[in-house]
Design an enzyme around this catalytic site. Structure first.
Site, PDB file in Angstrom:
ATOM      1  N   GLY A 326      42.522 -19.238  41.722  1.00  0.00           N
ATOM      2  CA  GLY A 326      42.667 -20.555  42.329  1.00  0.00           C
ATOM      3  C   GLY A 326      41.411 -20.956  43.093  1.00  0.00           C
ATOM      4  O   GLY A 326      40.283 -20.614  42.724  1.00  0.00           O
ATOM      5  N   SER A 327      41.611 -21.654  44.194  1.00  0.00           N
ATOM      6  CA  SER A 327      40.474 -22.211  44.929  1.00  0.00           C
ATOM      7  C   SER A 327      39.629 -21.168  45.651  1.00  0.00           C
ATOM      8  O   SER A 327      38.544 -21.483  46.147  1.00  0.00           O
ATOM      9  CB  SER A 327      40.969 -23.251  45.933  1.00  0.00           C
ATOM     10  N   THR A 328      40.089 -19.892  45.718  1.00  0.00           N
ATOM     11  CA  THR A 328      39.228 -18.861  46.293  1.00  0.00           C
ATOM     12  C   THR A 328      38.009 -18.623  45.402  1.00  0.00           C
ATOM     13  O   THR A 328      37.040 -17.988  45.830  1.00  0.00           O
ATOM     14  CB  THR A 328      39.995 -17.529  46.468  1.00  0.00           C
TER      15      THR A 328
END
Length: 648
Positions: A326-328
């Site tokens: 995801g956004s990590t």
């Protein structure tokens, strides 16, 4: 008729000649026999003495003490405890079934234990002892000893057995031991003779199996006198073997216990790494299990409970789990674009809430959009459109190259089972894997850690440590083996310009410390322990256009296994990083609301002596709630340091 003197003389000569021949023959025969006797009695004496000894003397192996495993501070994680047990020998027992019935009147012995013992007795030779009851109380062992006259063939014994005092805390790391199976032997070309001793145990998963050769030790020997049937009569002498090496891990048992308790009943994983040297301070997977159940063979009932649980307690999610980050992952895309020169820290991208390319519309998580967004704000508010745009400029191959430099898409070499490589895709990977060309939509999905990109919590912790340090940190789990401390080599620089890393770190700082940042509610109030981080929420289902038009169904309205994964990564302190943390909560929902608080608590616990993070590090408005929550955690009382056994 009288014989003449001449005839008599001839007869006498013949008799004397025959006598001489017969006597010579007899003498020659005795000479041969004497020579043969001398050969057997003198020349071959040593050989026949050896054969006689081998018929009378049997050499048997003595299992060595297994090496113990400790945490970084010398606290015992896996040791050997005194084990009381009862064995039965068919040769001495006679009617085994009848003897077992009598034994069941003396100590608790369920019918399944009797049936198992009868099966084992039939499989082994009559003089081989078979375990009837294991890990007995001293009182039960005493009852058996007192009733020995009525229990022929039954013998109480005292030995050593593997024990895991911190059970669930280290189950996925250390693993467990179990009896040697035919499958274990089949994997070895030249199996150690120790492995053929009845009931001998070896490591099955985790450190126990990967360090098996060092933990096992070397067998001793004993010489015993046996009768013609092979039954032992007496022990003549023995030579003790060498105990296995003790192993000290980099993990802190108190931090590990805190992290395991903090994950609670979630299906989750967390990894904390020392940014300065790569030492793994904690690596947890939840829910866990008790490895002591496996030491002597887990029951079908207990095993079924573990395998039927949809939270998969037997899986080590920290290293085996491969999740869309995801956004990590956005720091990877940002660094690739910065290094390629297609953007700088001030480059602005307009976000109207979606991004259109190739006739398709890709949505930002914020339906109304973020407006004009810079690098710092794109990380702080996690704008998806910003990364859709810059990913098209830099291309997937450079993004993948950056991902691998940061530790993604590679197997990190730790002594743990089934460590995943994850997936760091590029054009060549897709051609090889699917025989298809890379598409624009693939790049857009990958730019925000979706699509083909997969990473484990361990890899995300390594990625965060490398961003925080600017060095190619490698995780390390073993601190010493025996008396030998393992050296720590300095990690080489990543080769990424320091200014680019600082720009990304500043964006991660904004995530936690800007009021509009997605992680602001998880900020640290203590200036000496400021946390920088990044939230992530990865979808496990497709959202249709119709659902998006009428409103996306919230996670709490979905079945548990269709909810988004919650992720969060972070490092602290911001100015001089010491620890990097990654947390994944399967189907947890929002990364900031679910995984973020865990990352903050774990980071603070790693930076302070404990047993709990200091309340002063939390914002004042949160302290009352957090104090109640932390005090309710089921932390165990960790025993103080245990001195490893000395070696001559």
């Amino acid at each position: 008729m009288r014989r003449s003197a001449r005839d008599t003389e001839d007869s006498a000569r013949k008799v004397n000649r025959r006598a001489l021949l017969l006597g010579g023959g007899v003498a020659a025969m005795f000479a041969v026999l004497a020579g043969r006797m001398r050969y057997l009695a003198v020349d071959q004496a040593d050989q026949f003495k050896l054969l006689a000894e081998e018929n009378r003397i049997s050499i048997r192996l003595i299992p060595p003490n297994r090496g113990q495993i400790f945490d970084r501070n010398g606290r015992l994680i896996a040791g050997n405890e005194q084990n009381y047990r009862v064995v039965i020998t068919r040769e001495d027992a006679g009617d085994v079934e009848e003897v077992l019935k009598r034994l069941a009147e003396v100590i608790p012995l369920p019918p399944e234990a009797i049936e198992r013992t009868l099966t084992e007795v039939r499989r082994h030779s009559p003089f081989v002892p078979v375990i009837v009851a294991d890990r007995m109380a001293w009182e039960d062992l005493s009852k058996v000893a007192i009733n020995a006259p009525s229990l022929p063939g039954v013998t109480p014994e005292v030995g050593l057995s593997r024990a895991y005092p911190l059970d669930t805390d280290f189950a996925h790391v250390v693993g467990y031991v179990g009896p040697v199976s035919e499958n274990d032997l089949a994997k070895l070309d030249y199996p150690d003779p120790l492995l053929k001793i009845p009931e001998f145990q070896i490591g099955k998963i985790g450190v126990e199996t990967w360090m098996e050769d060092r933990l096992r030790g070397r067998a001793g020997t004993k010489r015993i006198e046996v009768n013609a049937y092979g039954r032992m009569m007496r022990e003549i002498d023995r030579v003790e073997g060498d105990a296995g090496d003790d192993i000290r891990l980099t993990i802190d048992a108190e931090i590990q216990d805190f992290v395991q308790a903090r994950l609670g009943s979630e299906s989750a994983a967390a990894v904390a790494i020392d940014v300065t040297n790569g030492d793994v301070l904690a690596i947890c997977s939840s829910p866990s299990f008790d490895p002591n159940l496996f030491v002597r063979g887990i029951s079908y009932k207990d095993y079924a409970i573990l395998t039927e649980d949809d939270h998969r307690p037997l899986a080590n999610k920290a290293v085996q789990g491969a999740y869309p980050p995801g956004s990590t992952f956005k720091m990877v895309t940002a660094l690739a674009a910065l290094e390629a020169g297609v953007i700088n820290a001030d480059t602005s991208v307009y976000c109207p809430g979606h991004y259109e390319t190739g006739g398709r519309r890709f949505h930002c998580w914020k339906r109304g959009g973020h407006g004009a967004v810079s690098l710092a704000r794109s990380l702080s508010e996690s704008c998806d459109v910003y990364y859709y745009d810059i990913a098209q400029r830099v291309g997937i191959d450079k993004i993948a190259e950056m991902g691998r430099r940061l530790g993604l898409g590679m197997r990190h070499d730790l002594p743990m089972s089934a460590i995943t490589e994850g997936v760091m895709p590029d054009k060549a990977w897709k051609r090889l894997r699917y025989d298809q060309e890379w598409r624009i939509g693939d790049t857009i999905n990958a730019s925000i850690g979706q699509g083909y990109v997969l990473a484990s919590p361990l890899q995300l912790a390594v990625m965060t440590a490398r961003i925080a340090s600017g060095r190619a940190i490698l995780p390390r789990l073993v601190r010493s083996i025996g008396d030998q401390e393992l050296p720590v080599s300095e990690a080489p620089p990543l080769g990424i310009d320091g200014a680019l890393l600082r720009a990304v770190r500043q964006g991660m700082h904004s995530v936690m410390n800007d009021r509009r940042g997605t992680g602001y509610s998880n900020r640290v109030a203590d200036p000496a322990m400021v946390l920088a981080g990044k939230s992530g929420t990865s979808q496990v289902r497709n959202i249709s256009a119709a659902e998006r038009a009428r409103g996306v169904i919230s996670n709490d309205q979905l079945p548990w296994n269709r909810r988004d994964h919650a992720l969060f990564v972070g490092f602290a302190p911001f100015e001089a990083p010491k620890v990097a943390v990654a947390v994944v909560v399967e189907h947890g929902g929002g990364g900031s609301s679910v995984a973020g608080p865990i990352v903050r608590d774990v980071a603070l616990r790693c930076l302070t002596p404990g047993p709990l993070p200091p309340l002063s590090a939390y914002p004042k408005s949160q302290r009352g709630r957090i104090e109640t929550f932390l005090n309710a955690l089921p932390l165990r009382r960790i025993e103080p340091e245990v001195t490893a056994r000395s070696r001559a």
